[in-house]
Motif scaffolding. Structure first.
Motif: not given
Length: 438
Positions: A138, A141-142, A160-161, A172, A174, A178
């Motif tokens: 991460a 924001r990316t 992004r996700r 998940t 982002t 995490t």
């Protein structure tokens, strides 16, 4: 028989045969047209295209299982462990699940060689049997990964996700956090939350062991902690069930009390004025012609939300239904019994009291108790609109799309409540009317 008669008979038989043949072809054709209409009017092709069986399976599994969240805040680096991701289900400081280990690198073993590692600098490694090691990081924001362009169905990825669904759990990623979801069967923390001294202890320990909390006995302390469980809210649920039953009771009994005298005005035998009968019957048609849910919306705008609004909605609708039922029962009473009471010198009100009411009591009680049972179910839906009862809690649990085991819990309680009301109304009907249902 003449030739003309034979021809006429033959013509009639042939005409009848053609009519039956037309009916035989016509009815299946109408049914076929009707199903074609349903197919397009209900947009069945679109429904099939919008169906998401993966979501359905996830929701179904959530109803009988729970998930433990291991979450890393990618901004602060803080790692939290919580049942269902709730603050109320968070592990106390210094505690974590036994399938999580490590300090600098947090190793999460999901089972069957599925491993997730939280590494320094917001890096994450994911080991999945039969698939290359997944590396992600991460940055702001990316999320950058080493995933190939051709991804399997169980991985969805963008800058992004990233979402990964495996048989052992979900991951998940982002830019902000995490998160790992590890599933386990059962309703975790149903009895005690993690901060309770009684969590994880058996019933035998609670009954026979020394005090786990020096300030309380094990039994009283366990009951108190269960009753005040912050996650499952048993105290609030019990109150909501009581509100739902009270809503149905007040609405049903209030409607019966109002409908009985109005039933006399609507019965031809007891109301000689046609204008009064017609007005009363049209009143019954009006109030029962509008469904209780519609009355609920109208009354909620007028009086505000609350269980009393739901009780009034049930009362208004059932007044019309009871009025029609009671007036029809009054039309069929035995005149001889009334005359017998009148022969004793009874006044008109006494004739009604001793000559009419005893005859219709079985009908009244049977219908009132049946509607009480039915309105218990209706009060669940009405409560979701008026903001009261178990219906409100069920709606809130569904809208969150998060804790489907709570949805299952509320549904089980609603079914148990309806079954109890069914048994209770049958038992009471047998006691009051003098017979029991089979």
């Amino acid at each position: 028989m003449t030739t003309i008669d034979l021809d006429a008979t033959k013509f009639e038989a042939e005409k009848l045969f053609q009519r039956k043949r037309l009916i035989g072809f016509g009815i299946p054709s109408i049914i076929a047209v009707y199903f074609v209409y349903i197919f397009f009017a209900f947009d069945l092709p679109g429904l099939a295209g919008r169906a998401n069986m993966e979501n359905a399976v996830t929701l179904a599994s959530d109803s009988w299982s729970h998930k433990v969240h291991v979450t890393r805040d990618n901004r602060s680096g803080e790692i939290t462990y919580a049942v269902e991701g709730e603050r109320k289900g968070r592990y106390p400081e210094g505690q974590r699940p036994d399938w999580v280990s490590g300090d600098d690198a947090i190793i999460i073993e999901l089972g069957r060689a599925h491993i997730v590692r939280y590494l320094p600098d917001n890096r994450t490694e994911i080991e999945i049997p039969g698939f290359p090691l997944i590396k992600a990081q991460a940055e702001g924001r990316t999320v950058t990964t080493n995933l190939p362009d051709d991804l399997p169905d169980w991985i969805s990825a963008s800058d992004r996700r990233v979402g990964i669904t495996t048989p052992e759990g979900r991951i998940t990623l982002t830019g902000a956090r995490t998160e790992v979801f590890n599933y386990f069967p059962g309703w975790e923390l149903f009895w005690f939350t993690l901060d309770s001294p009684y969590h994880g202890h058996s019933l035998g320990t609670l009954l026979f062991a020394d005090r786990l909390d020096p300030a309380r006995s094990n039994i009283s302390g366990a009951i108190s902690d269960w009753w005040n469980n912050a996650m499952w809210r048993h105290k609030d649920v019990a109150w909501a069930i009581g509100e739902t039953i009270l809503m149905a009771f007040l609405g049903t009994m209030g409607a019966a009390i109002i409908a009985l005298p109005l039933g006399f005005l609507a019965a031809k035998r007891f109301s000689p004025f046609m204008l009064v009968r017609a007005a009363t019957r049209r009143l019954f048609d009006f109030v029962r012609g509008v469904d209780a849910l519609i009355w609920t919306v109208v009354l909620a705008r007028a009086f505000g939300p609350g269980p009393l609004t739901g009780a009034l909605a049930i009362l208004i609708t059932d007044t019309g239904t009871f009025g029609k039922i009671f007036s029809e029962a009054l039309e069929n009473v035995d005149q001889k019994q009334i005359e017998g009471v009148a022969s004793t010198g009874a006044k008109p009100l006494q004739r009604y009291r001793f000559g009419v009411i005893p005859q219709i009591v079985p009908v009244l009680l049977a219908q009132i108790l049946y509607f009480l049972e039915s309105n218990t179910r209706s009060a669940t839906i009405i409560g979701a609109i008026t903001g009261g009862g178990i219906g409100l809690m069920l709606t809130q649990a569904i809208q969150t799309q998060k804790d489907w085991e709570e949805v299952a819990y509320y549904i089980v309680l609603i079914i148990a409540m309806v079954m109890f009301m069914d048994w209770f109304s049958g038992w009471l009907r047998g006691k009051l009317i003098g017979r029991k249902d089979a």
